[in-house]
Structure formats: structure tokens, C-alpha cells
Design an enzyme around this catalytic site. Structure first.
Site, PDB file in Angstrom:
ATOM      1  N   HIS A 146      -3.453  -4.913   1.601  1.00 43.80           N
ATOM      2  CA  HIS A 146      -2.788  -5.184   2.890  1.00 43.80           C
ATOM      3  C   HIS A 146      -2.775  -6.687   3.194  1.00 43.80           C
ATOM      4  O   HIS A 146      -3.707  -7.190   3.835  1.00 43.80           O
ATOM      5  CB  HIS A 146      -3.531  -4.465   4.016  1.00 43.80           C
ATOM      6  CG  HIS A 146      -3.305  -2.995   4.037  1.00 43.80           C
ATOM      7  ND1 HIS A 146      -2.372  -2.381   4.843  1.00 43.80           N
ATOM      8  CD2 HIS A 146      -3.887  -2.009   3.327  1.00 43.80           C
ATOM      9  CE1 HIS A 146      -2.391  -1.087   4.637  1.00 43.80           C
ATOM     10  NE2 HIS A 146      -3.301  -0.826   3.724  1.00 43.80           N
ATOM     11  N   CYS A 165       0.822  -1.206   0.000  1.00 45.71           N
ATOM     12  CA  CYS A 165       0.000   0.000   0.000  1.00 45.71           C
ATOM     13  C   CYS A 165       0.861   1.264   0.000  1.00 45.71           C
ATOM     14  O   CYS A 165       1.562   1.505  -0.969  1.00 45.71           O
ATOM     15  CB  CYS A 165      -0.994  -0.046   1.155  1.00 45.71           C
ATOM     16  SG  CYS A 165      -2.440   0.964   0.805  1.00 45.71           S
ATOM     17  N   GLU A 182      -1.224  -8.302   5.311  1.00 47.36           N
ATOM     18  CA  GLU A 182      -1.004  -8.620   6.739  1.00 47.36           C
ATOM     19  C   GLU A 182      -2.313  -8.668   7.528  1.00 47.36           C
ATOM     20  O   GLU A 182      -2.320  -9.083   8.678  1.00 47.36           O
ATOM     21  CB  GLU A 182      -0.050  -7.588   7.367  1.00 47.36           C
ATOM     22  CG  GLU A 182      -0.648  -6.218   7.708  1.00 47.36           C
ATOM     23  CD  GLU A 182      -0.878  -5.313   6.501  1.00 47.36           C
ATOM     24  OE1 GLU A 182      -0.717  -5.785   5.352  1.00 47.36           O
ATOM     25  OE2 GLU A 182      -1.235  -4.137   6.713  1.00 47.36           O
TER      26      GLU A 182
HETATM   27  N1  GLN Z   1      -3.814   6.404   1.012  1.00 46.86           N
HETATM   28  C1  GLN Z   1      -2.512   6.159   1.552  1.00 46.86           C
HETATM   29  C2  GLN Z   1      -1.460   6.959   0.812  1.00 46.86           C
HETATM   30  O1  GLN Z   1      -1.707   7.403  -0.265  1.00 46.86           O
HETATM   31  C3  GLN Z   1      -2.169   4.690   1.497  1.00 46.86           C
HETATM   32  C4  GLN Z   1      -3.168   3.920   2.316  1.00 46.86           C
HETATM   33  C5  GLN Z   1      -2.609   2.692   2.958  1.00 46.86           C
HETATM   34  O2  GLN Z   1      -1.407   2.465   3.085  1.00 46.86           O
HETATM   35  N2  GLN Z   1      -3.532   1.894   3.445  1.00 46.86           N
HETATM   36  O3  GLN Z   1      -0.383   7.151   1.306  1.00 46.86           O
END
Ligand code: GLN
Length: 197
Positions: A176, A86, A178
Site C-alpha cells: 500500500h 493490493c 498510499e
Molecule cells: N486480502 C485482500 C484480497 O485478497 C487484499 C488486501 C488489501 O487490499 N489490503 O482481496
């Protein structure tokens, strides 16, 4: 000797990632010790690295301010595996399309942050991932999508858009891995290739 894993611990699900790494290692009968990385000096001692999600602008700022960023780049240049999830993927990308993110340039993709929109801020969906026999329960939280893919392999797509890629020793996911009991993505990133080699 046990495998040394580093989880970059600026933000995000540090203990959940540590658990997934331990379970994946265990499934191969490997011993692993997990360290949390907050300052420079820890990365060079690690065999594998994990970059969790959170807020990419904050994570990026911390990595550069603390001098951790060049250590992560050196780790990858030496062929060390990384799983970036992410916001971790956003930071690891070549182009985050956001001036506030100083990218590490490790994954040859360009990113659109928060691309799944407000109404779908958070959802779970089964996802076919290259290298896994059955769909992976993927949890997306304000997730980015991968806009353009350069010299990287797409491992999974959602609605026709890439959400998991591999670039050399680095695997990046929009979701994610995890947050479920399923540790197959951690296994894919860190142990399966080693077991195969
Ligand atoms: N929206 C976050 C970003 O752009 C990422 C979201 C996440 O890691 N769950 O940094």
C-alpha cells in the site's frame, strides 16, 4: 490544463491515494484534479487511474456490475497509466486464482491472494524498487504475492517473490504505497515517465 486523475472509489484508501497523486504531481509542477469513480462514464474523462486495495472479490463485482470494468480496459488499451495496489492488483491481473474474482486481464501475472500468511498479516518493510534510488517503506496488509510473471517486468521482490510489477502502462503493487508520506510509487506510475518522455 490540469491532469485528470480518477481514483476508483469502491473501497480502500481513496483520500490517501488522492493526496499522494497531488503531491507527486506537485513535485513536477503539474496541476491535477482528482475524481472519485463509482459509476460508469467517469473513466473516459481521466488521464490516469488508480485502483486501490480492499477486498478484491467485492471490488471486482462492483466494477463489472456498474460497467466500469470495460472502461478501465479501454483506458489501458489506449495507453493510459494505471496504478493498481493490493486488491487492485488482484483485480487487474490476468489470473487471480480465485473464481470470485473476474479479472481485468491488464497485468500479465498470476496471483496468490493473502499469501503472506496470518502471522504476518500486516507489516512494513523497506523495499528496493527498480527505478527508485532508495528503499521504499512498503506496508503489506493481507497482501497477495505474484506467483507467476508472464510478459511483465518485476520491479520489486520480497523473500524472493515479486511484489511489484510493470506491464506496459500499468504498475501493480502487493503493498500500500498510499499509507506512508512517500509518494515515489505514485510518481513512478504517473508522472516520472511523462517527465522523462
Ligand atoms: N486480502 C485482500 C484480497 O485478497 C487484499 C488486501 C488489501 O487490499 N489490503 O482481496
Amino acid at each position: 490544463m490540469s491532469i485528470r486523475a480518477g481514483v476508483v472509489a469502491v473501497q480502500g484508501d481513496v483520500s490517501e491515494h488522492a493526496t499522494a497523486i497531488r503531491r507527486a504531481a506537485d513535485s513536477h509542477g503539474e496541476d491535477v484534479s482528482v475524481t472519485e469513480i463509482r459509476t460508469a462514464g467517469g473513466v473516459p474523462d481521466c488521464d490516469l487511474l488508480l485502483l486501490p486495495g480492499g477486498e478484491s472479490t467485492t471490488i471486482s463485482r462492483h466494477l463489472h456490475r456498474e460497467g466500469i470494468a470495460p472502461e478501465i480496459v479501454a483506458h489501458v488499451e489506449a495507453g493510459g497509466p494505471v496504478l493498481a495496489t493490493c486488491a487492485g492488483l488482484i483485480v487487474a491481473a490476468v489470473d487471480a486464482n480465485d473464481d470470485r474474482v473476474d479479472e481485468l486481464g491488464l497485468v500479465d501475472v498470476s496471483i496468490e491472494r493473502n499469501a503472506f500468511g496470518r502471522q504476518k498479516d500486516s507489516f512494513e518493510a523497506p523495499l528496493a524498487v527498480a527505478g527508485l534510488d532508495d528503499p521504499f517503506p512498503a506496508v503489506f496488509i493481507r497482501a497477495p504475492v505474484i506467483d507467476e510473471v508472464g510478459d511483465a517486468e518485476v520491479l520489486a521482490e520480497r523473500d524472493g517473490r515479486p511484489v511489484a510489477v510493470r506491464d506496459g502502462p500499468v504498475i501493480g503493487t502487493s503493498f500500500h504505497p498510499e499509507l506512508t508520506e512517500d509518494f515515489r510509487i505514485h510518481d513512478l506510475a504517473f508522472f516520472e515517465s511523462v517527465a522523462r518522455a
